[in-house]
Design a protein around this motif. Structure first.
Motif, PDB file in Angstrom:
ATOM      1  N   MET A  88      42.298  27.128 -11.647  1.00  0.00           N
ATOM      2  CA  MET A  88      40.967  26.985 -12.224  1.00  0.00           C
ATOM      3  C   MET A  88      40.991  27.391 -13.717  1.00  0.00           C
ATOM      4  N   THR A  89      39.883  27.156 -14.374  1.00  0.00           N
ATOM      5  CA  THR A  89      39.753  27.520 -15.795  1.00  0.00           C
ATOM      6  C   THR A  89      38.330  28.021 -16.011  1.00  0.00           C
ATOM      7  N   HIS A  92      34.278  32.399 -17.730  1.00  0.00           N
ATOM      8  CA  HIS A  92      34.207  33.823 -18.046  1.00  0.00           C
ATOM      9  C   HIS A  92      35.574  34.499 -18.021  1.00  0.00           C
ATOM     10  N   CYS A  93      36.664  33.728 -17.843  1.00  0.00           N
ATOM     11  CA  CYS A  93      37.981  34.342 -17.586  1.00  0.00           C
ATOM     12  C   CYS A  93      38.421  35.256 -18.736  1.00  0.00           C
ATOM     13  N   GLY A 131      45.846  35.205 -13.691  1.00  0.00           N
ATOM     14  CA  GLY A 131      45.980  33.957 -12.987  1.00  0.00           C
ATOM     15  C   GLY A 131      45.728  34.038 -11.474  1.00  0.00           C
ATOM     16  N   ASN A 158      41.313  33.730  -5.951  1.00  0.00           N
ATOM     17  CA  ASN A 158      40.128  33.003  -6.442  1.00  0.00           C
ATOM     18  C   ASN A 158      39.518  32.109  -5.364  1.00  0.00           C
ATOM     19  N   ARG A 197      32.627  28.216 -12.860  1.00  0.00           N
ATOM     20  CA  ARG A 197      33.936  27.781 -12.378  1.00  0.00           C
ATOM     21  C   ARG A 197      34.116  26.268 -12.359  1.00  0.00           C
ATOM     22  N   ARG A 273      37.739  34.312 -22.985  1.00  0.00           N
ATOM     23  CA  ARG A 273      36.805  33.171 -22.941  1.00  0.00           C
ATOM     24  C   ARG A 273      35.353  33.635 -22.838  1.00  0.00           C
TER      25      ARG A 273
HETATM   26  S1  SF4 Z   1      38.692  33.961 -13.683  1.00  0.00           S
HETATM   27 FE1  SF4 Z   1      40.325  34.036 -12.139  1.00  0.00          FE
HETATM   28  S2  SF4 Z   1      40.174  32.070 -11.078  1.00  0.00           S
HETATM   29 FE2  SF4 Z   1      39.089  31.849 -12.995  1.00  0.00          FE
HETATM   30  S3  SF4 Z   1      40.568  31.026 -14.447  1.00  0.00           S
HETATM   31 FE3  SF4 Z   1      40.610  33.251 -14.668  1.00  0.00          FE
HETATM   32  S4  SF4 Z   1      42.242  33.923 -13.301  1.00  0.00           S
HETATM   33 FE4  SF4 Z   1      41.711  31.823 -12.694  1.00  0.00          FE
END
Ligand code: SF4
Ligand code: SF4
Length: 374
Positions: A88-89, A92-93, A131, A158, A197, A273
């Motif tokens: 995923m990307t 809020h990561c 990750g 996740n 997400r 982010r």
């Molecule tokens: S918040 Fe977690 S699931 Fe989302 S991109 Fe980042 S590491 Fe991956």
């Protein structure tokens, strides 16, 4: 109060492994060569914030509250970041993880060094993060090794990663080894989760939770613990953990027939982010003011930097995952500490490195990988 937009942008076009296709709501900072992909730029952006009437010097605020710097408590958690690869990307990561992050993956040699270091410590828990740690080719090896050493193992999951074909059977495998799943789910409402997400993320999360419940997770069995981790969908603080937990338990059971054991409510950290989103949405100053004004001295004792060691994919040692992402190395004698030359006594005698982002951990009820700190 501003929240994330509900419509996600187009998916990444730069992922190298099509089998990692999944919902996402942003591209990694790195793939866009965004200015804030640099930790130094993130720190400078935080330093540039000026708020009338609010002290943003974290050490000074700590001192005023009667704490002269942050020092280690007994070490309990050995957290290994296996890498930044993720299916995923999320918007809020704080890791800038994504499907293109094959550049940041822990080698087997570094994993072996972690296991040697672990043997020197008093840590009772091995916490695997990323990750998506399940995407690392040595994920099952690390779990086996930690379990064989008598450690409680946490998989920071996740949810959607459990649905990938390569992870068929993984829930049962983890359950047989007593691995706790700490699963991130921004909200039990589709709109809030998809906003962070990407479209479709919520349905996948529900499907993964069904898989976990069917595998015995989230039913009160201490050997199959399912903890959910939520975070706000915008520039505000996490709500009170105990009331959120009971609201979520009721809602997930009523709407989907799903159960879980406990819930952690986390504040979003103003880095990576999420920091970019704060800047782009003109929320940086109000958010930093909110964090600073919500400083809670009672949250200090339980800060995770006091009882955790955080190891990056490339073997560097940090006070916490957030310092890791900002490349604020633990360096008590001026040299960055590395896992290959781990010295437990030196680790325990260091002083924690702090900056303005630390206000994210001490705001409200406090916030850490283990949930509220008060
Ligand atoms: S918040 Fe977690 S699931 Fe989302 S991109 Fe980042 S590491 Fe991956
Ligand atoms: S970010 Fe939080 S956990 Fe990390 S050093 Fe600062 S206060 Fe401690």
């Amino acid at each position: 109060m501003t929240t994330f937009p509900s419509k996600a942008p187009e998916a990444d076009g730069d992922e190298r492994d099509p089998s990692l296709a999944g919902p996402r709501s942003a591209k990694t900072l790195r793939s866009r060569h965004a200015p804030l992909s640099s930790p130094a730029a993130q720190l400078a952006k935080l330093e540039s914030v000026s708020i009338e009437g609010s002290a943003l010097d974290f050490e000074a605020v700590l001192a005023a509250a009667g704490t002269a710097g942050l020092h280690p408590a007994p070490l309990e958690v050995f957290q290994i970041n296996l890498g930044k690869l993720c299916n995923m990307t999320c918007r809020h990561c704080h890791v800038d993880a994504g499907p293109d992050r094959w550049d940041a993956m822990m080698t087997r040699d570094t994993i072996e060094a972690c296991l040697r270091a672990l043997a020197q410590t008093t840590a009772h828990t091995v916490d695997l993060t990323g990750g998506a740690p399940e995407l690392h080719p040595d994920f099952r090896y690390v779990v086996e090794q930690a379990v064989a050493r008598g450690k409680h193992v946490i998989d920071r999951c996740n949810l959607s990663v459990l649905l990938l074909p390569r992870n068929t059977g993984l829930v049962e495998w983890l359950g047989e080894r007593g691995v706790e799943i700490v699963a991130s789910l921004p909200h039990y409402r589709k709109r809030n989760t998809d906003a962070q997400r990407g479209d479709g993320a919520f349905e996948k999360s529900i499907e993964a939770l069904r898989l976990l419940n069917a595998g015995g997770y989230g039913q009160g069995n201490p050997k199959r613990m399912l903890t959910l981790m939520s975070n706000p969908a915008g520039a505000f603080l996490a709500a009170a953990q105990h009331s959120v937990e009971s609201e979520w338990k009721t809602a997930l059971q009523r709407e989907w027939g799903l159960s879980f054991d406990r819930l952690f409510a986390l504040n979003n950290m103003p880095i990576s982010r999420f920091l970019e989103w704060l800047v782009d949405s003109d929320n940086l100053e109000p958010y930093m003011a909110r964090l600073a004004q919500s400083f809670n001295p009672a949250a200090v004792a339980g800060l995770m930097c006091r009882n955790t060691i955080s190891i990056s994919w490339d073997g560097r040692l940090f006070d916490c995952d957030f310092n890791q992402m900002l490349e604020l190395d633990a360096a008590p004698d001026g040299r960055a500490m590395r896992v290959e030359s781990f010295d437990f006594a030196a680790w325990q005698s260091r002083r924690v490195v702090t900056r303005r982002h630390c206000f994210g951990c001490t705001a409200g009820a406090g916030s850490s990988c283990g949930g509220a700190t008060t």
